[in-house]
Design an enzyme around this catalytic site. Sequence first.
Site, PDB file in Angstrom:
ATOM      1  N   ASN A 103      23.597  35.469  40.500  1.00  0.00           N
ATOM      2  CA  ASN A 103      23.541  35.313  39.034  1.00  0.00           C
ATOM      3  C   ASN A 103      24.126  33.989  38.540  1.00  0.00           C
ATOM      4  O   ASN A 103      23.731  33.494  37.490  1.00  0.00           O
ATOM      5  CB  ASN A 103      24.152  36.526  38.315  1.00  0.00           C
ATOM      6  CG  ASN A 103      25.604  36.751  38.637  1.00  0.00           C
ATOM      7  OD1 ASN A 103      26.139  36.171  39.586  1.00  0.00           O
ATOM      8  ND2 ASN A 103      26.257  37.590  37.866  1.00  0.00           N
ATOM      9  N   PRO A 118      25.381  32.043  50.585  1.00  0.00           N
ATOM     10  CA  PRO A 118      24.872  32.316  49.229  1.00  0.00           C
ATOM     11  C   PRO A 118      23.874  33.460  49.277  1.00  0.00           C
ATOM     12  O   PRO A 118      23.362  33.804  50.352  1.00  0.00           O
ATOM     13  CB  PRO A 118      24.174  31.006  48.850  1.00  0.00           C
ATOM     14  CG  PRO A 118      23.757  30.396  50.155  1.00  0.00           C
ATOM     15  CD  PRO A 118      24.754  30.850  51.195  1.00  0.00           C
ATOM     16  N   GLU A 177      35.584  39.999  43.409  1.00  0.00           N
ATOM     17  CA  GLU A 177      35.232  40.062  41.984  1.00  0.00           C
ATOM     18  C   GLU A 177      33.995  40.935  41.929  1.00  0.00           C
ATOM     19  O   GLU A 177      32.910  40.533  42.349  1.00  0.00           O
ATOM     20  CB  GLU A 177      34.993  38.644  41.475  1.00  0.00           C
ATOM     21  CG  GLU A 177      35.049  38.553  39.965  1.00  0.00           C
ATOM     22  CD  GLU A 177      33.666  38.459  39.374  1.00  0.00           C
ATOM     23  OE1 GLU A 177      33.168  39.520  38.925  1.00  0.00           O
ATOM     24  OE2 GLU A 177      33.092  37.364  39.382  1.00  0.00           O
ATOM     25  N   CYS A 204      28.700  40.083  35.346  1.00  0.00           N
ATOM     26  CA  CYS A 204      29.649  41.198  35.537  1.00  0.00           C
ATOM     27  C   CYS A 204      30.523  41.400  34.311  1.00  0.00           C
ATOM     28  O   CYS A 204      31.150  42.442  34.175  1.00  0.00           O
ATOM     29  CB  CYS A 204      30.552  40.912  36.735  1.00  0.00           C
ATOM     30  SG  CYS A 204      29.634  40.782  38.241  1.00  0.00           S
TER      31      CYS A 204
HETATM   32  C1  SIN Z   1      29.904  37.136  37.198  1.00  0.00           C
HETATM   33  O1  SIN Z   1      29.034  37.661  36.551  1.00  0.00           O
HETATM   34  O2  SIN Z   1      30.181  37.549  38.322  1.00  0.00           O
HETATM   35  C2  SIN Z   1      30.682  35.952  36.708  1.00  0.00           C
HETATM   36  C3  SIN Z   1      30.532  35.658  35.284  1.00  0.00           C
HETATM   37  C4  SIN Z   1      31.356  34.478  34.831  1.00  0.00           C
HETATM   38  O3  SIN Z   1      31.976  33.767  35.631  1.00  0.00           O
HETATM   39  O4  SIN Z   1      31.402  34.264  33.636  1.00  0.00           O
END
Ligand code: SIN
Length: 502
Positions: free
Chosen positions: A173, A197, A271, A305
């Site tokens: 993403n 990746p 994360e 996320c």
């Molecule tokens: C993510 O969606 O994992 C990261 C989003 C962000 O860094 O703003």
Amino acid sequence: MNTLVNPTSVNARSLPERLRDPSLFVEQACLAGNWVDADNGEKITVYDPATRAAIGTVPSMGAAEATRAVEIANSAYRSWVSEPALVRAQVLERWFDLVIANAEDLATIITIEQGKPLAESRTEISYGAGFIKWFSEEARRTYGQVIPANERDRRIMVVKQPVGVSAAITPWNFPIAMITRKCAPAIAAGCPVIVKPSELTPFSALTLALLAKRAGLPDGIISVLTGPPEGIGGVLTGHPLVRKFSFTGSTRVGKTLMRQCSDTVKRVSFELGGNAPFLIFDDADMDLAVSGVIASKFRNAGQTCVCANRILVQDSIYDRFADKLAQAVSQMKVGNGLEPGVTIGPLINSAAVEKVNRHIENAVGEGAKTLLGGVSSGADQFCSPTILVGATASMLVAREETFGPVAPLFRFNEIDEAIAFANDTPFGLAAYAFSESMHRAFYVGERLEFGMVGLNSGSVSTEVAPFGGMKESGIGREGASHGMDEYLEAKTMHIGGMSRPV
Ligand code: SIN
């Protein structure tokens, strides 16, 4: 009514033909500074999510290539860590300069392989480059500590040392920013790093590696290996020479990888998924809240996320807010991200479209109403931005991360009821609250069980502040000085015999 721009009209030229510097498009993996194919010669085809046309191929590597990358990284480690921090900082500075100088080409690569609109890809380049700049500066500040000793003849000091060979698995993403957020602190701290990746978006990662090499990063300090997750991932999580592992992706996969890392007790940072609540109180600045929802919910077509998943609106302003949001969202333009003015690109694959449709159908089946948008045909990967009113806690949109452009609006009366609903999830990544009352905003902010809270702001992403989650949303923090600590060990030196006569 959202406009759908003809997705196939703009992509007649190939990806390298669209670049100012076509040499930035690389179809080989970077194994310790060398551009190589897979040992068995196999390749993976990468597709443009807007047109579903093939963009190019990358090597389909596995455990053998990953093991080789780890061993070379381990032999390159000593010399990299012995360089003064200033040298590491200067290489990172040059990498940053090259990313910025090639921002337009990088943005084109992101848009074609990931789908987000060009304007968002450009923003991702500055966001991602920001981590390189930030950690080039942090490289020189890995200060230790001198501790008043517990005995007369003793001195105690703590030095910060790099954790060692590091590895990262990164998502599709944010194909640039999620790599720089992990690699820049690793390299700044003195750790060689191996990245796998997403196989859906490998070209941005390979271009980043190429620019790192042009910036003078010694061979062996970065490898970007392409291929399916199992073979490479098994080595990166299981090899004893890898001392640190970092992952951004789903909670389900994160749990498996964490288990794999446990055999060799690696340092880990994860994360993972979120289920962000977005609380709007009756005293909120309505326009600010609408732009906050748009920034949070529809960034990257809802594929982040941290994007608002459950929008909780206080009863007395619910209908007015829903109408205002629908009015703003109806102006968004869906289409190929290369097309001027497009604000919502395609979703990453057909499984993502199916999930969005399933969530909308489930909500409508349980009584929600569609104020805007609705299920998409599934004939392509475009989804109209959708607003659902009358969403309730039992619906899939309340329990699962939709990862698409669907905004379900939930109704609440009391502040503590909203906080309880917001916290009623195993996830704890990001949350948002809008109110003009400072003490109300603080009351809510202090009680939300999330790693990041945006108060009157729909954005929490920057290199200068720690990013990461609580509960099943992860372990560790990225960005800020916290991000550097993830790649450093604190070593305590006890010096005895200090009271002897001089
Ligand atoms: C993510 O969606 O994992 C990261 C989003 C962000 O860094 O703003």
